[in-house]
Design a protein around this motif. Structure first.
Motif, PDB file in Angstrom:
ATOM      1  N   LYS A   4       0.856  -1.184   0.000  1.00  0.00           N
ATOM      2  CA  LYS A   4       0.000   0.000   0.000  1.00  0.00           C
ATOM      3  C   LYS A   4       0.896   1.240   0.000  1.00  0.00           C
ATOM      4  N   VAL A   5       0.750   2.049  -1.055  1.00  0.00           N
ATOM      5  CA  VAL A   5       1.614   3.213  -1.247  1.00  0.00           C
ATOM      6  C   VAL A   5       0.763   4.482  -1.257  1.00  0.00           C
ATOM      7  N   ALA A   6       1.226   5.498  -0.560  1.00  0.00           N
ATOM      8  CA  ALA A   6       0.582   6.817  -0.578  1.00  0.00           C
ATOM      9  C   ALA A   6       1.547   7.822  -1.195  1.00  0.00           C
ATOM     10  N   LEU A   7       1.004   8.738  -1.986  1.00  0.00           N
ATOM     11  CA  LEU A   7       1.799   9.781  -2.643  1.00  0.00           C
ATOM     12  C   LEU A   7       1.395  11.137  -2.103  1.00  0.00           C
ATOM     13  N   GLN A  64      -2.912   3.512   6.704  1.00  0.00           N
ATOM     14  CA  GLN A  64      -1.953   2.451   7.010  1.00  0.00           C
ATOM     15  C   GLN A  64      -1.100   2.087   5.795  1.00  0.00           C
ATOM     16  N   ALA A  65      -0.596   3.113   5.121  1.00  0.00           N
ATOM     17  CA  ALA A  65       0.276   2.897   3.980  1.00  0.00           C
ATOM     18  C   ALA A  65       1.556   2.207   4.447  1.00  0.00           C
ATOM     19  N   ASP A  66       2.026   1.287   3.636  1.00  0.00           N
ATOM     20  CA  ASP A  66       3.316   0.654   3.912  1.00  0.00           C
ATOM     21  C   ASP A  66       4.441   1.616   3.561  1.00  0.00           C
ATOM     22  N   LEU A  67       4.207   2.418   2.526  1.00  0.00           N
ATOM     23  CA  LEU A  67       5.215   3.327   1.999  1.00  0.00           C
ATOM     24  C   LEU A  67       4.546   4.645   1.629  1.00  0.00           C
ATOM     25  N   ILE A  68       5.129   5.741   2.090  1.00  0.00           N
ATOM     26  CA  ILE A  68       4.696   7.071   1.666  1.00  0.00           C
ATOM     27  C   ILE A  68       5.852   7.679   0.895  1.00  0.00           C
ATOM     28  N   LEU A  69       5.573   8.115  -0.314  1.00  0.00           N
ATOM     29  CA  LEU A  69       6.566   8.800  -1.127  1.00  0.00           C
ATOM     30  C   LEU A  69       6.130  10.247  -1.286  1.00  0.00           C
ATOM     31  N   GLY A 123       5.760   4.409  12.847  1.00  0.00           N
ATOM     32  CA  GLY A 123       5.042   3.168  13.124  1.00  0.00           C
ATOM     33  C   GLY A 123       5.529   2.060  12.215  1.00  0.00           C
ATOM     34  N   ARG A 124       4.639   1.591  11.337  1.00  0.00           N
ATOM     35  CA  ARG A 124       4.956   0.517  10.381  1.00  0.00           C
ATOM     36  C   ARG A 124       4.988   1.047   8.954  1.00  0.00           C
ATOM     37  N   THR A 125       5.271   2.351   8.815  1.00  0.00           N
ATOM     38  CA  THR A 125       5.281   3.005   7.504  1.00  0.00           C
ATOM     39  C   THR A 125       6.654   3.595   7.219  1.00  0.00           C
ATOM     40  N   LEU A 126       7.173   3.316   6.024  1.00  0.00           N
ATOM     41  CA  LEU A 126       8.412   3.916   5.557  1.00  0.00           C
ATOM     42  C   LEU A 126       8.062   5.165   4.758  1.00  0.00           C
ATOM     43  N   ILE A 127       8.718   6.268   5.052  1.00  0.00           N
ATOM     44  CA  ILE A 127       8.498   7.536   4.355  1.00  0.00           C
ATOM     45  C   ILE A 127       9.785   7.915   3.635  1.00  0.00           C
TER      46      ILE A 127
END
Length: 164
Positions: A4-7, A64-69, A123-127
């Protein structure tokens, strides 16, 4: 595994509809083609630290994104505050990833040392902060793409810890 990715684009002009967000399109394509990432949230906010911070918190905690770019706001300008907003919401930093991105870009241009982007964990999210230029976004993201799956697994508590 589907990530799950957020931009998040930080851009005054983009938030007012005065500039097309071409960097986000580059990110979207790379996530789908290289990472098996699904975009769960996308937004453009002005270069305001409070708005960037609030968006990062919502993307990490609610979506709860796994990755935020993030894209934009990583230069030396007075309104470039994305790294500061990221550090405000971070539990820990991942300096090696930011160093790898800067190193890869400096092979092309010494001006890459002016990129202030950071990589961090909430938390559990990489930014991961990326610049606003589409070509640079592609270059810097590809510099860490091969380690992203392992990093995401570790952040989620599913991967093997790696000693350097």
């Amino acid at each position: 595994m589907l990530w799950k990715v957020a931009l998040l684009s930080a851009s005054d002009k983009g938030s007012r509809g005065e500039r097309e967000d071409t960097s986000a399109q580059v990110i979207r394509e790379l996530m789908e083609e290289e990472l098996e990432g699904e975009i769960v949230d996308y937004r453009i906010v002005p270069d305001e630290q409070d708005e960037i911070r609030a968006a990062l918190i919502e993307m990490a905690d609610y979506f709860q994104a796994d990755l935020i770019l993030t894209t934009g706001g990583t230069g030396l300008g007075l309104r470039d505050v994305t790294p500061e907003a990221t550090l405000m919401v971070a539990d820990r930093t991942v300096p090696g990833m930011a160093e790898a991105m800067r190193t890869a870009a400096m092979n092309r241009t010494r001006r890459a040392m002016l990129f202030r982007g950071v990589c961090a964990i909430r938390g559990r999210t990489l930014i991961i902060n990326l610049p606003g230029d589409p070509k640079s976004v592609h270059e810097l993201l590809m510099a860490v793409m091969d380690v992203l799956p392992a990093a995401l697994l570790q952040v989620k508590g599913l991967g093997r810890e790696i000693d350097a």
